[in-house]
Design a protein around this motif. Structure first.
Motif, PDB file in Angstrom:
ATOM      1  N   VAL A  84       0.866  -1.188   0.000  1.00 45.20           N
ATOM      2  CA  VAL A  84       0.000   0.000   0.000  1.00 45.20           C
ATOM      3  C   VAL A  84       0.891   1.222   0.000  1.00 45.20           C
ATOM      4  N   ASP A  85       0.533   2.229  -0.742  1.00 46.04           N
ATOM      5  CA  ASP A  85       1.282   3.478  -0.771  1.00 46.04           C
ATOM      6  C   ASP A  85       1.082   4.225   0.546  1.00 46.04           C
ATOM      7  N   GLU A  86       2.176   4.641   1.160  1.00 46.19           N
ATOM      8  CA  GLU A  86       2.076   5.335   2.439  1.00 46.19           C
ATOM      9  C   GLU A  86       1.354   6.666   2.331  1.00 46.19           C
ATOM     10  N   ASN A  87       1.214   7.185   1.121  1.00 43.71           N
ATOM     11  CA  ASN A  87       0.514   8.457   0.915  1.00 43.71           C
ATOM     12  C   ASN A  87      -0.968   8.270   0.584  1.00 43.71           C
ATOM     13  N   ASP A  88      -1.421   7.024   0.574  1.00 44.62           N
ATOM     14  CA  ASP A  88      -2.849   6.777   0.373  1.00 44.62           C
ATOM     15  C   ASP A  88      -3.598   7.256   1.619  1.00 44.62           C
ATOM     16  N   PHE A  89      -4.916   7.175   1.581  1.00 50.61           N
ATOM     17  CA  PHE A  89      -5.719   7.616   2.716  1.00 50.61           C
ATOM     18  C   PHE A  89      -5.320   6.847   3.972  1.00 50.61           C
ATOM     19  N   PRO A  90      -5.242   7.518   5.125  1.00 50.78           N
ATOM     20  CA  PRO A  90      -4.917   6.801   6.367  1.00 50.78           C
ATOM     21  C   PRO A  90      -5.873   5.648   6.650  1.00 50.78           C
ATOM     22  N   GLY A  91      -7.132   5.811   6.276  1.00 50.86           N
ATOM     23  CA  GLY A  91      -8.086   4.729   6.481  1.00 50.86           C
ATOM     24  C   GLY A  91      -7.734   3.493   5.680  1.00 50.86           C
ATOM     25  N   VAL A  92      -7.212   3.674   4.469  1.00 50.72           N
ATOM     26  CA  VAL A  92      -6.782   2.543   3.655  1.00 50.72           C
ATOM     27  C   VAL A  92      -5.625   1.821   4.337  1.00 50.72           C
ATOM     28  N   LEU A  93      -4.681   2.579   4.876  1.00 50.74           N
ATOM     29  CA  LEU A  93      -3.554   1.977   5.580  1.00 50.74           C
ATOM     30  C   LEU A  93      -4.032   1.224   6.823  1.00 50.74           C
ATOM     31  N   ARG A  94      -4.990   1.815   7.527  1.00 54.76           N
ATOM     32  CA  ARG A  94      -5.527   1.155   8.723  1.00 54.76           C
ATOM     33  C   ARG A  94      -6.175  -0.177   8.355  1.00 54.76           C
ATOM     34  N   VAL A  95      -6.998  -0.163   7.328  1.00 49.88           N
ATOM     35  CA  VAL A  95      -7.682  -1.384   6.918  1.00 49.88           C
ATOM     36  C   VAL A  95      -6.694  -2.396   6.358  1.00 49.88           C
ATOM     37  N   ALA A  96      -5.662  -1.938   5.683  1.00 51.94           N
ATOM     38  CA  ALA A  96      -4.635  -2.870   5.196  1.00 51.94           C
ATOM     39  C   ALA A  96      -4.013  -3.633   6.356  1.00 51.94           C
ATOM     40  N   ARG A  97      -3.823  -2.964   7.492  1.00 55.62           N
ATOM     41  CA  ARG A  97      -3.283  -3.655   8.664  1.00 55.62           C
ATOM     42  C   ARG A  97      -4.289  -4.675   9.202  1.00 55.62           C
ATOM     43  N   LEU A  98      -5.565  -4.339   9.154  1.00 54.61           N
ATOM     44  CA  LEU A  98      -6.586  -5.304   9.577  1.00 54.61           C
ATOM     45  C   LEU A  98      -6.586  -6.529   8.665  1.00 54.61           C
ATOM     46  N   VAL A  99      -6.453  -6.286   7.373  1.00 48.69           N
ATOM     47  CA  VAL A  99      -6.426  -7.401   6.421  1.00 48.69           C
ATOM     48  C   VAL A  99      -5.151  -8.227   6.605  1.00 48.69           C
ATOM     49  N   GLN A 100      -4.074  -7.568   6.922  1.00 52.45           N
ATOM     50  CA  GLN A 100      -2.842  -8.294   7.231  1.00 52.45           C
ATOM     51  C   GLN A 100      -3.090  -9.280   8.377  1.00 52.45           C
ATOM     52  N   ASN A 101      -3.791  -8.816   9.407  1.00 50.61           N
ATOM     53  CA  ASN A 101      -4.115  -9.693  10.530  1.00 50.61           C
ATOM     54  C   ASN A 101      -5.104 -10.779  10.114  1.00 50.61           C
ATOM     55  N   ASP A 102      -6.052 -10.426   9.242  1.00 50.63           N
ATOM     56  CA  ASP A 102      -7.016 -11.414   8.752  1.00 50.63           C
ATOM     57  C   ASP A 102      -6.305 -12.571   8.054  1.00 50.63           C
ATOM     58  N   LEU A 103      -5.405 -12.234   7.141  1.00 48.74           N
ATOM     59  CA  LEU A 103      -4.700 -13.276   6.390  1.00 48.74           C
ATOM     60  C   LEU A 103      -3.797 -14.098   7.305  1.00 48.74           C
ATOM     61  N   SER A 104      -3.322 -13.470   8.353  1.00 46.15           N
ATOM     62  CA  SER A 104      -2.534 -14.219   9.335  1.00 46.15           C
ATOM     63  C   SER A 104      -3.410 -15.252  10.033  1.00 46.15           C
ATOM     64  N   MET A 105      -4.648 -14.870  10.379  1.00 43.26           N
ATOM     65  CA  MET A 105      -5.562 -15.817  11.018  1.00 43.26           C
ATOM     66  C   MET A 105      -5.937 -16.944  10.062  1.00 43.26           C
ATOM     67  N   VAL A 106      -6.084 -16.622   8.788  1.00 40.85           N
ATOM     68  CA  VAL A 106      -6.491 -17.625   7.810  1.00 40.85           C
ATOM     69  C   VAL A 106      -5.367 -18.609   7.532  1.00 40.85           C
ATOM     70  N   THR A 107      -4.174 -18.103   7.280  1.00 39.73           N
ATOM     71  CA  THR A 107      -3.068 -18.953   6.820  1.00 39.73           C
ATOM     72  C   THR A 107      -2.173 -19.471   7.934  1.00 39.73           C
ATOM     73  N   GLY A 108      -2.268 -18.844   9.109  1.00 38.83           N
ATOM     74  CA  GLY A 108      -1.372 -19.230  10.187  1.00 38.83           C
ATOM     75  C   GLY A 108       0.009 -18.630  10.062  1.00 38.83           C
ATOM     76  N   ARG A 109       0.200 -17.751   9.088  1.00 38.03           N
ATOM     77  CA  ARG A 109       1.493 -17.063   8.888  1.00 38.03           C
ATOM     78  C   ARG A 109       1.247 -15.578   8.730  1.00 38.03           C
ATOM     79  N   ASP A 110       2.254 -14.781   9.017  1.00 37.18           N
ATOM     80  CA  ASP A 110       2.097 -13.340   9.021  1.00 37.18           C
ATOM     81  C   ASP A 110       2.578 -12.736   7.708  1.00 37.18           C
ATOM     82  N   PRO A 111       1.672 -12.223   6.889  1.00 36.12           N
ATOM     83  CA  PRO A 111       2.116 -11.551   5.668  1.00 36.12           C
ATOM     84  C   PRO A 111       2.784 -10.220   6.001  1.00 36.12           C
ATOM     85  N   VAL A 112       3.680  -9.803   5.131  1.00 39.12           N
ATOM     86  CA  VAL A 112       4.384  -8.527   5.315  1.00 39.12           C
ATOM     87  C   VAL A 112       3.539  -7.412   4.719  1.00 39.12           C
TER      88      VAL A 112
END
Length: 993
Positions: A84-112
């Motif tokens: 995600v581009d760091e200059n995108d909307f802060p809300g997009v960055l926030r949700v990207a972190r939530l999705v990062q956690n989601d994929l971690s719960m799904v796969t059992g591994r932590d995406p970067v």
């Protein structure tokens, strides 16, 4: 049909013509083939959405199995990074972190999560907003991504696999949003398709885990939502949600709202009316509103909170009376603060004014004053924002008496959205007329799943069947109410299912077909609990909301259902108990990891609802038994205490055991012991009777259908319905006795001829029809016990073969005929409206509606026909049961036509009585009953026709009183139907048997 689909179909058409006629110029062939082109334009093409679930399937880009060209998101040795581009909307960055956690719960591994460039990788996930993300814009500028059909749209999402998007990257799953929410919806769509339910936090739904995830090779345009603003109203939040939020978060602060905002976005909503009874989102925590804006949640205030000020803020800071006629300057300053505090946050400003505490402003309708209020409020908006008022979205809520102002001629500027409302019970009060449909500000709808007010609060459990929501919100859509849909969800829990449905429907009402509506609960259950038990779970969810839809649990008491007629109370309690039994079976079979979610979403409402009905059923029996002196009187009183304690025990389990006590307080809403519309301070056990029994045996009998007075006579039995009735032999003493039952005829069958009665016993009565003589026989039973003899008359009718050849249709029995609207045998559709079956709507299997709702009035040439057979003659009453549709056009009321045989059509206005008392009866029973009087001149076959006069009515059931109809809540069960040659069709119910 979208533009891409239309282009595809035209292209295919041109190719077909060129192939068939290669030697001729195409232009010479176009005219003859216009009809073919028209036909082709309606054929389904791959990727076109014909319904909600077909659309979902067509937009599924994540799977657990590979396909040609698919990209690996998660494999044995690979996990794609999220970029995600760091200059995108802060809300997009926030949700990207939530999705990062989601994929971690799904796969059992932590995406970067990468925010400062593009990593060298085989595959990546790139998410960004067009015009805001340099990554997306670079893909567009290099021709790697075409966003022409997405750019500039409202909340649109494009998902596409791009090969070699950047140096060092082999393949990218690109999620491009037309705006901030478009990107956020795309990210959350990725999570949901990967296996994360939107209710993973709010209902503890387990994540579906998978070590392997693939993105399919295709292009997915999710399109714009049909309803622009779609949201929820947190309301009536004490004691349940308020107690929980204060214990868990310290109040309704940004920590609480963080979860609310996330939920709304996962459900593809965008609007919130915050909690407001004693709460103020801006004033309680200065971090809450900025967090909403970061997420992209549009904040507004409820129908009676103007100018972005919460109701409680007047208590905190207001001076003088909440009265613009006497305190205008103070109120203007108060409102100015609200607009100043709003700043640049995306908001919708509520205009006008109601009285303090969500009450009418005055007994009269001072249009001049309210018009001045709106004018002054818009002036404040212009002064604070420095822009024309029309640049700030505004609504005027036509709630309760405010609708009167509009009906009497008050108008607001054209850019203001008119927010129409239901009656707080799920019935639309008014829809826009032709002039209103042209307004720049459009129209919205404020709907209710929860309410505090008359005739009774309903806040405890979900009481909202999806078919009624679908029917009423499609009515809104049909009348171009498409700017804003908001629903009062009370405490959020336990409204999970209808909230999901409401927001899915709001995204695109045109794709939510009746079939999709009918399948929605099963698919929703599948998402939360997997496929194995989804059918049974859907049956449970549909079953309990159907019962609660017929009568809110807060309105149920020992007198609601009849103990004496049609086994009314027994039937409904037995139905609920069957659901509770099935719920227990599913609970034992379900994987343990679903236990917490299952208890919250399914088991608790089903079993607590069943327990409530057992409580009141036992109370009703206790009171009747006390009047009759039965020995079971005190046992029934003990049962009432048992069910009352069990209710409290289930609450304790919900609060202390489910999810390790996460949801303490959430089921603390009182529901037992109402005496008027407002809730009791605490649950109150119903009053019961206790009696002292005589020392010896004392037999007596009760006959089914009897009120305990007059001769002991069972209802008539016949060889068509082949009924089975009962006689209860009961003890009024403390010692048992022997009873013997002697039928007057050998073909009269009883379930037992003798036995010992300790408390009571039901003896079921039927007939051996092969041996019953033709005609009517006045049979009887004689019960002898403890030196007493009781005679029960048993009238029996056995139709001869000749009579059966002449007896057809729905056959009168015990003075009534009853059938569902769907069970017609003849149909006419000569007008613009068409008969449409809406499954699951009402007390029975379905409702029959004349759709579309905006069709013009008709002359009765469209009808449904029902054959009936009468034994009696004279005056009869035909009671037509309809959904409690209101007079939503504001005219003289809606009418249907009804004819009996060759008689004239009668017009029945279901809104002839629009008094408060009539409305309260209608919404309490969730039915409107139209009645007409007819004369039957001779016994035998006849016909009933229901005619369309005003589209929009939903017919559920017809009950004909031929002189024997008894009082009950549910009404008599379906009459026996006999098919005769010449009838157009057999009823649906007959076919299902």
């Amino acid at each position: 049909m979208n533009q891409t689909e239309t282009t595809m179909k035209r292209t295919v058409f041109h190719l077909i013509i060129s192939f068939l006629f290669p030697k001729y110029p195409l232009r010479k062939l176009m005219a003859p083939w216009l009809t073919v082109a028209f036909f082709l334009s309606f054929l389904p093409f791959p990727g076109s959405s014909q319904g909600f679930f077909e659309r979902q399937s067509a937009l599924t880009f994540i799977g657990t199995k590979s396909s040609p060209g698919a990209m690996v998101i998660a494999g044995k040795e690979h996990l794609a990074s999220i970029v995600v581009d760091e200059n995108d909307f802060p809300g997009v960055l926030r949700v990207a972190r939530l999705v990062q956690n989601d994929l971690s719960m799904v796969t059992g591994r932590d995406p970067v999560l990468v925010t400062n460039g593009i990593p060298t990788a085989k595959t990546v996930i790139i998410a960004g907003t067009i015009g805001k993300s340099s990554l997306i814009d670079q893909l567009v500028s290099t021709g790697k991504l075409n966003v022409d059909d997405v750019s500039g749209k409202w909340e649109n999402t494009l998902v596409e696999l791009v090969d070699n998007p950047f140096p060092g990257v082999g393949q990218a799953l690109v999620i491009a949003g037309s705006d901030k929410r478009g990107t956020i919806y795309g990210l959350f769509e990725l999570s949901e398709q990967a296996g994360v339910s939107p209710w993973y936090w709010w209902a503890d739904v387990p994540v579906t885990t998978s070590e392997r995830l693939f993105a399919r090779k295709d292009r997915y345009n999710f399109g714009e939502p049909r309803v622009k603003y779609r949201g929820i109203f947190i309301n009536d939040e004490a004691p349940a949600l308020a107690g929980w939020a204060h214990e868990k978060f310290g109040g309704f602060n940004h920590r609480f709202y963080n979860h609310v905002f996330e939920l709304i976005l996962r459900l593809k909503g965008n609007l919130l009316w915050p909690a407001m009874w004693g709460r103020a989102i801006y004033d309680d925590d200065p971090l809450s509103a900025p967090l909403a804006d970061e997420y992209g949640i549009v904040i507004s205030t409820s129908h009676h909170e103007p100018m972005m000020r919460a109701h409680v803020e007047w208590d905190r800071y207001g001076k003088g009376h909440w009265n613009y006629a006497t305190n205008a300057e103070v109120l203007r300053d108060f409102w100015r603060t609200g607009i100043e505090r709003m700043g640049n946050h995306e908001s919708i400003v509520t205009l006008a004014m109601r009285g303090d505490g969500d009450e009418p402003m005055s007994d009269d309708r001072n249009i001049e004053l309210l018009t001045r209020i709106v004018t002054d409020q818009r002036k404040i908006i212009e002064e604070v924002t420095g822009q024309p008022a029309e640049n700030t979205p505004q609504v005027w809520a036509l709630y309760k008496e405010v609708q009167d102002y509009y009906d009497m001629g008050m108008r607001v500027p054209d850019d203001v959205t008119l927010l129409y409302c239901d009656d707080n019970w799920g019935n639309i009060r008014r829809v826009p007329g032709e002039k209103e449909k042209l307004r720049k500000g459009g129209s919205g709808m404020y709907y209710h799943f929860d309410y505090v007010g008359g005739p009774r609060n309903y806040k405890w459990l979900n009481t909202n069947p999806l078919p009624r929501i679908w029917e009423q919100m499609q009515l809104c859509w049909d009348h171009q109410i498409d700017r804003l849909w908001i629903v009062n969800v009370g405490d959020i829990k336990p409204m999970e299912l209808p909230t999901s449905f409401f927001l899915d429907l709001a995204w695109d009402p045109t794709v939510m077909t009746i079939a999709d509506m009918e399948n929605y609960t099963r698919e929703w259950a599948k998402q939360q609990f997997g496929t194995e038990h989804s059918d049974k779970i859907a049956q449970l969810l549909t079953g309990y909301t159907r019962i609660f839809g017929m009568r809110k649990p807060e309105l149920v008491d020992p007198n609601t259902y009849s103990l004496t007629h049609y086994r009314d109370f027994e039937r409904i309690t037995r139905e609920f108990n069957a659901l509770a039994s099935l719920s227990g079976d599913v609970s034992r079979q379900l994987d343990h990891r679903y236990a917490d979610a299952y208890y919250q979403l399914v088991q608790y409402p089903v079993e607590a609802g069943s327990n409530l009905y057992n409580l009141y059923y036992a109370t009703a029996r206790n009171r009747m038994y006390a009047r009759q002196g039965r020995s079971l009187t005190n046992t029934m009183a003990d049962s009432v205490s048992h069910y009352f304690e069990r209710d409290a025990a289930m609450n304790r389990h919900f609060h202390t055991q489910v999810a390790d006590g996460k949801w303490n307080h959430m089921m603390s809403q009182t529901r037992i012991g109402y005496t008027y519309w407002q809730q009791p301070d605490k649950d109150v056990i119903p009053k019961t009777e206790r009696i002292t029994l005589p020392s010896g045996p004392e037999p007596d009998v009760y006959v089914e259908g009897s009120d305990g007075t007059g001769p002991a006579v069972l209802p008539e039995m016949d060889n068509l319905a082949r009924q089975e009735y009962y006689v209860e032999v009961f003890n009024k003493g403390s010692q048992p006795f022997m009873v013997t039952t002697t039928p007057s005829h050998p073909w009269l069958k009883v379930s037992q001829l003798s036995g010992t009665i300790v408390t009571q016993e039901r003896i079921f009565v039927s007939a051996d029809w092969k041996k019953v003589p033709p005609g009517v026989t006045n049979a009887s039973l004689t019960h002898e016990a403890a030196g007493k003899s009781f005679t029960v008359e048993v009238p029996v009718r056995n139709y001869t073969a000749k009579e059966l050849r002449q007896t057809g249709g729905f056959i009168e029995s015990t003075g009534f005929i009853s059938f569902e609207a769907e069970d017609y045998t003849g149909i006419s559709e000569k007008g613009p409206a068409k008969w449409t079956r809406i499954p699951g709507l009402g007390y029975g299997s379905s409702g029959m509606a004349a759709l579309p709702w905006h069709s013009p009035e008709e002359n009765g040439e469209s009808w449904l026909e029902y054959p009936v057979f009468f034994h009696t003659t004279g005056e009869i009453k035909v009671h037509v049961h309809l959904a409690p549709t209101l007079n939503f056009t504001g005219g003289d009321g809606f009418e249907y036509g009804i004819t009996m045989g060759n008689g004239p059509m009668q017009r029945v206005n279901i809104h002839a009585d629009e008094s408060m008392q009539a409305w309260e009866r209608s919404v309490a029973a969730n039915v409107t009953i139209g009645t007409s009087i007819h004369t039957v001149t001779a016994p035998g076959m006849n016909w009933v026709r229901i005619h369309i006069l005003d589209p929009g009515l939903v017919f559920q059931k017809v009950v004909i009183d031929a002189g024997g109809l008894q009082r009950s809540y549910l009404g008599p069960e379906h009459s026996t139907f006999r098919y005769l040659p010449g009838m157009d069709r057999q009823p649906l119910k007959k076919k299902r048997k």
